[in-house]
Design a protein around this motif. Structure first.
Motif, PDB file in Angstrom:
ATOM      1  N   GLN A 244       0.835  -1.207   0.000  1.00 48.64           N
ATOM      2  CA  GLN A 244       0.000   0.000   0.000  1.00 48.64           C
ATOM      3  C   GLN A 244       0.867   1.255   0.000  1.00 48.64           C
ATOM      4  N   SER A 245       1.954   1.212   0.758  1.00 56.50           N
ATOM      5  CA  SER A 245       2.880   2.342   0.795  1.00 56.50           C
ATOM      6  C   SER A 245       3.516   2.573  -0.583  1.00 56.50           C
ATOM      7  N   LEU A 246       3.940   1.475  -1.221  1.00 56.09           N
ATOM      8  CA  LEU A 246       4.522   1.589  -2.564  1.00 56.09           C
ATOM      9  C   LEU A 246       3.492   2.125  -3.559  1.00 56.09           C
ATOM     10  N   GLU A 247       2.263   1.661  -3.443  1.00 57.04           N
ATOM     11  CA  GLU A 247       1.188   2.167  -4.307  1.00 57.04           C
ATOM     12  C   GLU A 247       1.039   3.675  -4.134  1.00 57.04           C
ATOM     13  N   GLY A 248       1.081   4.127  -2.886  1.00 59.20           N
ATOM     14  CA  GLY A 248       0.969   5.557  -2.612  1.00 59.20           C
ATOM     15  C   GLY A 248       2.132   6.355  -3.175  1.00 59.20           C
ATOM     16  N   ILE A 249       3.324   5.795  -3.121  1.00 57.92           N
ATOM     17  CA  ILE A 249       4.519   6.483  -3.613  1.00 57.92           C
ATOM     18  C   ILE A 249       4.608   6.436  -5.138  1.00 57.92           C
ATOM     19  N   LEU A 250       4.273   5.288  -5.712  1.00 53.77           N
ATOM     20  CA  LEU A 250       4.541   5.062  -7.134  1.00 53.77           C
ATOM     21  C   LEU A 250       3.313   5.129  -8.038  1.00 53.77           C
ATOM     22  N   GLY A 251       2.121   5.009  -7.462  1.00 55.66           N
ATOM     23  CA  GLY A 251       0.902   4.866  -8.249  1.00 55.66           C
ATOM     24  C   GLY A 251       0.595   5.999  -9.210  1.00 55.66           C
ATOM     25  N   ASP A 252       0.939   7.241  -8.858  1.00 55.56           N
ATOM     26  CA  ASP A 252       0.663   8.366  -9.751  1.00 55.56           C
ATOM     27  C   ASP A 252       1.655   8.438 -10.910  1.00 55.56           C
ATOM     28  N   ARG A 253       2.842   7.938 -10.667  1.00 55.10           N
ATOM     29  CA  ARG A 253       3.936   8.087 -11.626  1.00 55.10           C
ATOM     30  C   ARG A 253       4.089   6.889 -12.570  1.00 55.10           C
TER      31      ARG A 253
END
Length: 123
Positions: A18-27
């Motif tokens: 979930q943390s990775l999704e938050g960091i990487l999901g927009d990019r």
């Protein structure tokens, strides 16, 4: 319109995913998996631009998963980043011997993670 480059992460911790999704999901086009079998099935259908693996997972560890990935012709050349909480010297040396493309330790700052990813992603 350019397509987002894709990243697949495999980690047994849903909180990390979930943390990775938050960091990487927009990019990036990000997909996270907590189960190795589901991840491998997805990878075979949709080879990503980069794979992020945890090392310490209960079913199959990151080294074993990396071997499974490298055995598949269509996945062999995809860069792999180990993202793990294990920063012991022997683990880092073992990862290098296995041919991992980069190694990062959790928790990792967003900017450092993105810089590592960008350095590994093909143009």
């Amino acid at each position: 319109m350019s397509l987002k480059r894709s990243i697949v992460a495999v980690d047994d911790s849903r909180i990390v995913l979930q943390s990775l999704e938050g960091i990487l999901g927009d990019r990036y086009d990000f997909r996270g998996f907590s189960k190795v079998e589901r991840a491998l099935s997805y990878l075979e259908q949709f080879p990503p631009s980069l794979i992020i693996l945890d090392i310490d997972m209960p079913e199959v560890n990151g080294y074993e998963m990396m071997e499974m990935i490298r055995e598949r012709e269509e996945l062999r050349n995809i860069p792999i980043l180990f993202l793990t909480s294990n920063n012991e010297r022997d683990n880092v040396l073992k990862a290098a011997a296995y041919g991992v493309d980069d190694y990062a330790v959790k928790p990792i700052e967003k900017e450092i993670l993105i810089n590592k990813i960008e350095a590994l992603l093909p143009e």
